[in-house]
Motif scaffolding. Structure first.
Motif, PDB file in Angstrom:
ATOM      1  N   LYS A 105       1.097  -0.839   0.048  1.00  0.00           N
ATOM      2  CA  LYS A 105       0.378  -0.198   0.043  1.00  0.00           C
ATOM      3  C   LYS A 105       0.645   1.359   0.185  1.00  0.00           C
ATOM      4  O   LYS A 105       1.236   1.343   0.686  1.00  0.00           O
ATOM      5  CB  LYS A 105      -0.632  -0.012   0.992  1.00  0.00           C
ATOM      6  N   GLY A 106       1.151   2.198  -1.120  1.00  0.00           N
ATOM      7  CA  GLY A 106       1.560   3.734  -1.500  1.00  0.00           C
ATOM      8  C   GLY A 106       1.537   4.459  -0.191  1.00  0.00           C
ATOM      9  O   GLY A 106       2.559   5.067   0.770  1.00  0.00           O
ATOM     10  N   HIS A 107       0.340   4.790  -0.350  1.00  0.00           N
ATOM     11  CA  HIS A 107       0.032   5.439  -0.007  1.00  0.00           C
ATOM     12  C   HIS A 107      -2.142   5.864   0.647  1.00  0.00           C
ATOM     13  O   HIS A 107      -2.348   4.978  -0.092  1.00  0.00           O
ATOM     14  CB  HIS A 107      -0.461   7.102  -0.735  1.00  0.00           C
ATOM     15  N   ILE A 123      16.546   2.552  -4.057  1.00  0.00           N
ATOM     16  CA  ILE A 123      15.536   3.372  -3.709  1.00  0.00           C
ATOM     17  C   ILE A 123      14.696   4.227  -4.381  1.00  0.00           C
ATOM     18  O   ILE A 123      15.634   4.881  -5.572  1.00  0.00           O
ATOM     19  CB  ILE A 123      17.024   4.388  -2.698  1.00  0.00           C
ATOM     20  N   PHE A 124      14.017   4.172  -3.786  1.00  0.00           N
ATOM     21  CA  PHE A 124      13.007   5.522  -5.226  1.00  0.00           C
ATOM     22  C   PHE A 124      11.725   5.649  -4.507  1.00  0.00           C
ATOM     23  O   PHE A 124      11.424   5.827  -3.280  1.00  0.00           O
ATOM     24  CB  PHE A 124      12.313   4.102  -6.024  1.00  0.00           C
ATOM     25  N   MET A 125      11.051   6.954  -4.801  1.00  0.00           N
ATOM     26  CA  MET A 125      10.239   7.837  -4.078  1.00  0.00           C
ATOM     27  C   MET A 125       8.775   7.382  -5.398  1.00  0.00           C
ATOM     28  O   MET A 125       8.925   7.213  -6.028  1.00  0.00           O
ATOM     29  CB  MET A 125      10.369   9.406  -3.835  1.00  0.00           C
ATOM     30  N   THR A 126       7.215   7.571  -4.237  1.00  0.00           N
ATOM     31  CA  THR A 126       6.551   7.688  -4.690  1.00  0.00           C
ATOM     32  C   THR A 126       5.402   8.956  -4.205  1.00  0.00           C
ATOM     33  O   THR A 126       5.893   9.260  -3.267  1.00  0.00           O
ATOM     34  CB  THR A 126       5.488   5.931  -4.107  1.00  0.00           C
ATOM     35  N   THR A 127       5.097   9.215  -5.129  1.00  0.00           N
ATOM     36  CA  THR A 127       3.940  10.338  -4.734  1.00  0.00           C
ATOM     37  C   THR A 127       2.299  10.363  -4.504  1.00  0.00           C
ATOM     38  O   THR A 127       2.228   9.544  -5.827  1.00  0.00           O
ATOM     39  CB  THR A 127       4.380  11.940  -5.860  1.00  0.00           C
ATOM     40  N   GLY A 128       1.975  10.924  -3.616  1.00  0.00           N
ATOM     41  CA  GLY A 128       0.475  10.154  -3.761  1.00  0.00           C
ATOM     42  C   GLY A 128      -0.431  10.955  -3.525  1.00  0.00           C
ATOM     43  O   GLY A 128      -0.053  12.714  -4.280  1.00  0.00           O
ATOM     44  N   GLY A 129      -1.541  10.946  -4.347  1.00  0.00           N
ATOM     45  CA  GLY A 129      -2.589  12.353  -4.845  1.00  0.00           C
ATOM     46  C   GLY A 129      -3.194  13.055  -2.888  1.00  0.00           C
ATOM     47  O   GLY A 129      -4.440  14.005  -3.570  1.00  0.00           O
ATOM     48  N   ASN A 130      -2.868  12.514  -2.117  1.00  0.00           N
ATOM     49  CA  ASN A 130      -3.243  13.338  -0.732  1.00  0.00           C
ATOM     50  C   ASN A 130      -2.338  13.997  -0.681  1.00  0.00           C
ATOM     51  O   ASN A 130      -2.498  14.712  -0.139  1.00  0.00           O
ATOM     52  CB  ASN A 130      -3.452  12.015   0.393  1.00  0.00           C
ATOM     53  N   GLY A 131      -1.161  14.876  -1.625  1.00  0.00           N
ATOM     54  CA  GLY A 131      -0.215  15.336  -1.026  1.00  0.00           C
ATOM     55  C   GLY A 131       1.212  14.731  -0.285  1.00  0.00           C
ATOM     56  O   GLY A 131       2.294  15.731   0.113  1.00  0.00           O
ATOM     57  N   THR A 132       1.337  13.691   0.108  1.00  0.00           N
ATOM     58  CA  THR A 132       2.744  12.639   0.975  1.00  0.00           C
ATOM     59  C   THR A 132       3.507  12.526  -0.224  1.00  0.00           C
ATOM     60  O   THR A 132       2.868  11.733  -1.929  1.00  0.00           O
ATOM     61  CB  THR A 132       1.901  11.384   1.431  1.00  0.00           C
ATOM     62  N   LEU A 133       4.845  12.241   0.115  1.00  0.00           N
ATOM     63  CA  LEU A 133       5.917  11.781  -0.960  1.00  0.00           C
ATOM     64  C   LEU A 133       6.191  10.479   0.102  1.00  0.00           C
ATOM     65  O   LEU A 133       6.429  10.286   2.176  1.00  0.00           O
ATOM     66  CB  LEU A 133       6.707  12.820  -0.722  1.00  0.00           C
ATOM     67  N   ASN A 134       6.462   9.700  -0.287  1.00  0.00           N
ATOM     68  CA  ASN A 134       7.139   8.355   0.207  1.00  0.00           C
ATOM     69  C   ASN A 134       8.486   7.574  -0.016  1.00  0.00           C
ATOM     70  O   ASN A 134       8.640   7.533  -1.417  1.00  0.00           O
ATOM     71  CB  ASN A 134       6.199   6.540   0.069  1.00  0.00           C
ATOM     72  N   LEU A 135       9.151   7.627   0.702  1.00  0.00           N
ATOM     73  CA  LEU A 135      10.788   6.792   0.476  1.00  0.00           C
ATOM     74  C   LEU A 135      10.192   6.060   0.224  1.00  0.00           C
ATOM     75  O   LEU A 135      10.377   4.630   1.813  1.00  0.00           O
ATOM     76  CB  LEU A 135      11.741   7.857   1.262  1.00  0.00           C
ATOM     77  N   TRP A 136      10.931   4.830  -0.673  1.00  0.00           N
ATOM     78  CA  TRP A 136      11.569   3.599   0.393  1.00  0.00           C
ATOM     79  C   TRP A 136      12.741   2.777  -0.760  1.00  0.00           C
ATOM     80  O   TRP A 136      13.359   3.193  -1.695  1.00  0.00           O
ATOM     81  CB  TRP A 136      10.757   3.012  -1.412  1.00  0.00           C
TER      82      TRP A 136
END
Length: 137
Positions: A105-107, A123-136
């Protein structure tokens, strides 16, 4: 980016939402991965002009990215409208089940974009529609 590739299955028309190139480690090898609004992910081998692999993740694909484009295929990350990310190990392929994958689950909303860190492909980053950034990692 909305691509022009359109797939057709009987009366349904699926729009290709994302296209990414990879497996470009030599002049002879090239492949393209396409993600569709119905959840299809298709990997096309440009040398043989055939579908190398395909899978359906059940939700519209928003983003695809290879960890690096200029090496043998290693990892592919896909994000979907329903807040999932799929990490595929492209070095491990079962003849019937396809590539090994991990689903996370990303965001709390749509995962719109996936980008790897060029200096470290683990290392990669995802951007969510709720304005969050996740670093993986």
């Amino acid at each position: 980016m909305l691509a022009v590739l359109i797939g057709c299955c009987s009366n349904w028309i699926f729009v290709c939402c994302v296209v990414v190139a990879g497996d470009s480690y030599s002049d002879a090898e090239r492949c393209v991965c396409a993600g569709y609004d119905n959840g299809d992910i298709k990997m096309l081998d440009l040398r043989t002009m055939s579908i190398r692999w395909e899978e359906n993740v059940k939700n519209g694909v928003c983003s695809l990215e290879f960890d690096r484009k200029d090496i043998n295929m290693n990892k592919l990350v896909a994000s979907t409208l329903e807040s999932n990310i799929y990490i595929y190990d492209l070095r491990t392929r079962h003849p019937k089940k396809g590539f090994t994958r991990l689903r996370e689950k990303g965001h709390g909303s749509t995962v719109w974009c996936v980008r790897h860190l060029p200096q470290n492909r683990d290392i990669f980053m995802t951007t969510g529609g709720n304005g969050t950034l996740n670093l993986w990692k």
